[in-house]
Design a protein around this motif. Structure first.
Motif, short mmCIF file in Angstrom:
data_model
loop_
_atom_site.label_atom_id
_atom_site.label_comp_id
_atom_site.label_asym_id
_atom_site.label_seq_id
_atom_site.Cartn_x
_atom_site.Cartn_y
_atom_site.Cartn_z
N PHE A 82 139.27 -74.32 144.46
CA PHE A 82 138.85 -75.05 146.21
C PHE A 82 138.31 -74.34 146.73
CE2 PHE A 82 140.03 -72.14 149.83
CZ PHE A 82 139.93 -72.90 150.52
N THR A 105 145.53 -77.83 148.47
CA THR A 105 146.93 -77.34 147.91
C THR A 105 146.79 -76.23 146.86
OG1 THR A 105 146.48 -79.06 146.22
CG2 THR A 105 148.34 -79.84 147.76
N GLY A 106 145.00 -76.05 146.58
CA GLY A 106 144.99 -75.03 145.59
C GLY A 106 145.08 -75.94 144.11
N ALA A 107 144.97 -74.96 143.02
CA ALA A 107 145.52 -76.05 142.16
C ALA A 107 147.36 -76.19 141.60
CB ALA A 107 144.99 -74.85 140.96
#
Lengths: 350, 350
Positions: B102, B135-137
Motif C-alpha cells: 500500500f 485492501t492492504g495485503a
C-alpha cells in the motif's frame, strides 16, 4: 437553480492563522501544513484561507499549543508528542516507543476508537486534533561511536525527544533537548554523542554524517509519527459545517500526500548519505530488547500516576496487540518475502 | 461579502451515477465507493451528488468500464485489474504479483510519477483514474488440500483473477474465473480445488472455511490492491474546477478510510475464522520462489508484445526496486522486531 444566498451563508469568507512547529526548510513535514492550507482554499473557492507560519515566525515551534489555547492562532500543525512535558498522554496522538506503524495507527485513530478515546483528553486543552500527515518509521539517529552492547548506552548524551528520553534514561542514557539548528555544533564539539532527527531526507539537510557517521535503524521510538492539526475548539465550532468537512478532508489529503512524498524522497536520500560516508547500522538485538522492556516499564509506571494516560494506554495496547497479530500474517510475510528476494538478487549480481 | 452568483456558478447542481464492481454486501470495498459519494455531497452542500449502484444493479460488475466509456454511467468504483482481459497494463493501477504494498504503491501513484506514466494508457480509454481505497495485503485463499511442494500446484483448479492466473499457469495451475456467488458451490462439489477472494473479513462472509479449510498466506498477487474511481474523461472535464478538487479529495479520503477499516475488521475476522476451523498455512518458501520467478517471466514476455505494458512496467519496476531498498531498512526492521517480540510474549504466556 441554486439558492445562492443560502450558499453564501454556508461559505463565508474566513481567514485562519496556523502556527507550524516546523521550519519551512523541512519541505516534507512543514509542507504537510501548507498542503492542508492549499486544499482548504481549493475546496472553498478561496473563501476559507489558512495562512501557515513557520516555527518561530509568530510563535516558537514548541509553544504553538499555548498559542492555540490562547486564541493567538487558530490552529497548529505539529507533532502532539512535543507537548509531553504538559502531559505524556499527548504522545499517543503522535507516536510512542514500540507503538503502532502508520497503517496500524491510522486504523486506531479512524476506525478503532482511538480518536474517541483521545477526545476527553484533548477537551481538557480545548483543542480538537485532526490527523494531518505521517513520517513513516524513522531512523535511529546519528552516533559518533558504534553501539555494540546495552552497556554502551550508559552515559551516552543523546539528543532525543521527551517520552523516548524517559525510556532511554532507564538504561543510563542522558537525554538532551536541543533545537534542530543547534544539534550539528553540539555533535561536532562532542557536547553530545548522538542525535536523532527524522529520516534520511530530513536528516540529510542537517549534515550529521560529517560529524557522527554511524547511522542507526530503526527509530523504535517513532515507528510512524502521526502529524496533527490541533485546532482551537471554539474556532472549530464556529466554522460552518461545510468548512469543518473541508478542513477534515484537507487534513486527510495531507496524510496521503505526505506519506507518498516521504516514501518518494527517503530512498534517494539514504542512497546519497551512504555514498557520502554514512555507516548504516542496525541496533543490536539485545539493545532493542532492553529498550523494549524499559518502554513497557515506563508505560506501566506512567499509568500508575496519570489517569488519562492509563485510560488511553490500555485502549491503545489492546488495539496494538490485535493489529500485530494480523499484520504478522499477510502483510509482514508478503513484505519480508519480497525484501528477501531483492537481497538474493543483489547478492547474485555481485 | 460574497459574490453569490459567481459562487452559484462555481457550484451548480450535478448528479452522477457510479457503477460499483462490487456487491453491497461487501461493506468494506463497496463501502469505499459510497464513502466517496458521501464526502462529495458533504463538501458541496449536497450540490454535487453521486449515486452508487452495486454490481449488477444497472451494469454487471465486470462490465463497468464499458459503461463508463459509453457514458451510460459517469464513473465506476472498481479494481482496474478486472480489465486485464482488455489490456494487462490495467493491472498496474490495481496490483500486480510481487508488486508494491500500500505505502509503496501510494507513493508511486502520488509522488513517484506513476499517475503520469499511466495517463497516456488511460487516455486511450477516455477515462481518468483516481485512487479510491486499498485492501492492504490480501490472503492467499482457501484450499481443499495442503500445498507442500511446487508439484502440488500442477493441475490445481484455482479460482483466481486474470493476471495472477497467467503466472500460475506457468506452474501448471488451471486458473478459473468464477463470480463471487458461485465460488462456494464449486468448492463444495470439488469442481475447483481452491479459491482466493480478499482477506479475512470479506472471505468470512462467503464461508469457504467449511469446504476448503486450508487458509494460505500471503496473497502474493495482491500485496496491496489499489481501488480506483474510473471517470469518463469528458464528464471529468465538464466538472467545474471546484468539483474536480472535491472529487479528488473525496477519493483520497476514501483511501484513508478504507485502509483504516480493513485494518480494523480483518484481525477480528481472522480470529473468528481460526476459531471456526480454518487452518492457517504459509505458502512454502520454494512455492513462493517458483511463483516469483514465473511472475518475472510473465512481466518480460508481456513487455515484448505490449508497448504500454513495457513502458509502465519499466517505470514501476525501477521505482519498486528503490522502495524495497528503503523499506528494508527502517520500516521492515521496526515491524519485524515488534512482531518478534509479540511472538516471544505469546510463547512466554503459554
Amino acid at each position: 437553480v441554486l439558492a445562492a444566498p443560502a450558499l453564501a451563508q454556508a461559505m463565508p469568507e474566513i481567514r485562519w492563522r496556523c502556527a507550524s512547529s516546523f521550519p519551512r526548510a523541512l519541505d516534507t513535514i512543514y509542507g504537510a501544513g501548507e498542503h492542508v492550507a492549499r486544499r482548504v482554499a481549493a475546496l472553498t473557492d478561496n473563501k476559507f484561507r489558512i495562512q501557515v507560519f513557520q516555527a518561530g515566525e509568530i510563535v516558537p515551534g514548541l509553544a504553538t499549543l499555548d498559542a492555540v489555547q490562547a486564541g493567538t492562532v487558530d490552529c497548529t500543525h505539529t507533532a502532539s508528542y512535543y507537548f509531553v512535558g504538559k502531559d505524556p498522554t499527548f504522545a499517543f496522538d503522535g507516536t510512542v516507543p514500540f507503538g503502532m506503524n502508520f497503517r496500524q495507527l491510522n486504523s486506531w485513530l479512524n476506525a478503532g476508537g482511538g480518536r474517541e478515546v483521545l477526545k476527553p483528553f484533548f477537551d481538557t486543552y480545548n483543542v480538537v486534533s485532526l490527523q494531518a500527515g505521517n513520517t513513516g518509521a524513522q531512523m535511529g539517529g546519528w552516533f559518533r561511536r558504534e553501539i555494540r552492547t546495552v552497556e554502551d548506552l550508559r552515559g551516552l548524551k543523546f539528543r532525543i525527544g521527551g517520552f523516548a528520553g524517559n525510556v532511554l534514561a532507564k538504561l543510563g542514557v542522558v537525554a538532551q533537548q536541543i533545537a534542530g539548528g543547534d544539534i550539528y555544533p553540539a555533535l561536532e564539539r562532542g557536547t553530545i554523542d548522538a542525535a536523532e532527527w527524522v529520516g534520511p531526507y530530513d536528516d540529510e539537510k542537517l549534515g550529521f554524517q560529517r560529524v557522527a557517521p554511524y547511522y542507526y535503524f530503526p527509530g523504535w521510538w517513532e515507528g510512524g509519527l502521526n502529524l496533527a492539526m490541533l485546532v482551537n475548539k471554539a474556532k472549530m465550532e464556529e466554522l460552518p459545517p461545510l468548512y469543518r468537512e473541508v478542513l477534515e478532508s484537507a487534513c486527510r489529503d495531507a496524510t496521503i500526500e505526505t506519506m507518498a512524498k516521504y516514501d518518494r524522497v527517503n530512498p534517494e536520500a539514504l542512497r546519497r548519505l551512504v555514498a557520502g560516508g554514512a555507516q548504516l547500522r542496525p541496533f543490536p538485538r539485545p539493545v532493542m530488547e532492553a529498550c523494549y522492556r524499559a518502554a513497557m516499564e515506563v508505560y506501566e509506571e506512567t499509568s500508575n500516576t496519570n489517569a488519562h494516560f492509563k485510560r488511553v494506554w490500555e485502549h491503545f495496547k489492546a488495539y496494538r496487540e490485535t493489529q500485530l497479530q494480523w499484520f504478522r500474517v499477510a502483510e509482514n510475510s508478503y513484505d519480508s518475502f519480497v525484501y528477501a528476494m531483492q537481497a538474493q538478487e543483489q547478492q547474485a549480481r555481485r
